[in-house]
Design an enzyme around this catalytic site. Sequence first.
Site: not given
Length: 447
Positions: A165, A289, A201, A291, A337, A287, A235
Site C-alpha cells: 500500500g 500475488n 485512473k 503465493r 483477522r 496485481e 490497504h
Amino acid sequence: MFQKILIANRGEIALRVLRACKELGIQTVVVHSTADADAMHVRLADESVCIGPPPSRDSYLNIHQIVAACEITGADAVHPGYGFLSENAKFADILAAHNITFIGPTGDHIRIMGDKIEAKRTAKRLGIPVVPGSDGAVTEDKEAKRIAAAIGYPVIIKASAGGGGRGMKVARSEADLEVALQTARSEAGAAFGDDAVYIEKYLQKPRHIEVQVFGDGAGRGVHFGERDCSLQRRHQKVWEEAPSPALNAEERAHIGGVCARAIAHLGYSGAGTIEFLYEDGEFYFIEMNTRLQVEHPVTEAITGIDLVHEQIRVASGGGLSVRQEDIRFHGHAIECRINAEDPRTFTPSPGTITHFHTPGGLGIRVDSGVYSGYKIPPYYDSLIGKLIVHGRNRVECMMRLRRALDEFVVDGIKTTLPLFRDLVGNADIANGDYDIHWLEKYLAEGE
Ligand code: ADP
C-alpha cells in the site's frame, strides 16, 4: 512426493503448513528466531533449527541460514508461507541451484509479477482487463499530463516497485499532478530504490475482489472462485469473504475463466491470486500475488479443497488433484483477522496472553499459533489468529459468526475482536453493501 519439508515462516501460517505436511505423511522441519523458541510450530514440528536473533532480516529473511538448515536436516523442499521470503525470486533461484524445491512458482514468474509495470503488461497481454492508464513508466511531466487528460481525473500515481500500500499518490486535477508525480517519485526512490512510476485512473468506490488460481506448471490452470477483501484499513485487509456479495454466478465464471486461461498460458506453477478492483460491473487488474494468501481458508471452506495439499502436490510434480469441473462452491465463508492491536487505534499490543479460548461448533475454524500463557514477541506482525466461519448461505454464516465472536476469549492483551463484534451487527455489512473505503469511513465516524 517429498520426504521432508522445511517451513520458512512462523505464527499461524507455519502451523497451517505443518498440519498439511502431517496429513500427507511428510516430515517437518521448522526454522525459528530466538524470540520464537516457545512458539507452537516449534513445539509441534519433527525437527527445529534456530536460525538467528529476533529481527527478521537476521532470521526469517536470512537466506544463507535457511539453506544451511535445509542441508543439515536433509529437507528436500521449502514452504515459504506468506510474507518473509515467499515472493523473493532470488530465494527461489538459490533453492533451485541447491536442488531444493521451492513450493511456489519459478523465480522468473515471481520476478514478472513483483514489478508492477511488467505485471500489468503481462496481464494485458494475457487478456486480463487492466485499469486504464499509461503504458509503462512515465518520466516526463508533459507526457503525464497528456495521459491524465486522456483517461480523466482523478488519477493515481503508483510506484512500479511498490508494495504494502505504499508509494501511491492521487491527483484530482492537473494542478495536483506535478507535485503528486514528484512526491511519488522521490518516495519510491527512497523506499524501494527505484523511482519508476506509472499512472492509472483512480477508481472512486471500487470493491477489492481477487481470484484464487492454480497452475500445474505444465500448461493447466484452474480457478477456485473469488474472495471479497474490500474491508480494509490502510490497504490492509481486515475481513474477507467468499463468494463476493457483489458478484453473480455468471460474472464469477467469466472472470475465473479469464484468470485460469491466463495462468495456463503463462505455464504458471502453484498457487496465485489475481487481484482486481471491481466497479460498475467491470474488473480492473491491480496485481498478482505469487503465493498462498492469509485469507485462503475462506476459499477452502466453500470448495472443501485443501490448498496447501495442492501446493505440495504440484511442487512435487504430482499435478493438481482437481479439474475445473470438480471445483464446486458451497455456501458462504467469512474470515476475521484477529490482531494483537487496540480495536480503535490499531496500535500493536504485544504481551502475555493470560487466557485463550477459541469458539467451536459446526462451521467454525480457528487458525492460530498462540495459546494461554504465550508471550507475543514485539518483533513481528500482529496477527494472532484467524476466525473462519462457514454457513449454507451468507445469513447463516453471519449468525454463526456473531455467536463465535461472543465465545472467543483472549485475555491479557488488546485485540481487534471488539471491532468484529461491532461489524457483525452493522446494517451495511449485513447487506454486503461496502466498498474499499467503507471501513475507514466507519472508523473515522466512531472517533
Ligand atoms: P500494494 O502492492 O501496495 O498493495 P496495490 O496495487 O495492490 O498495491 O493497491 C493497493 C490498494 O490501493 C488497492 O487495494 C486499492 O485500495 C488502492 N488502489 C490501487 N490502485 C487503485 C486505483 N487505480 N484506483 C483506486 N484505488 C486504487
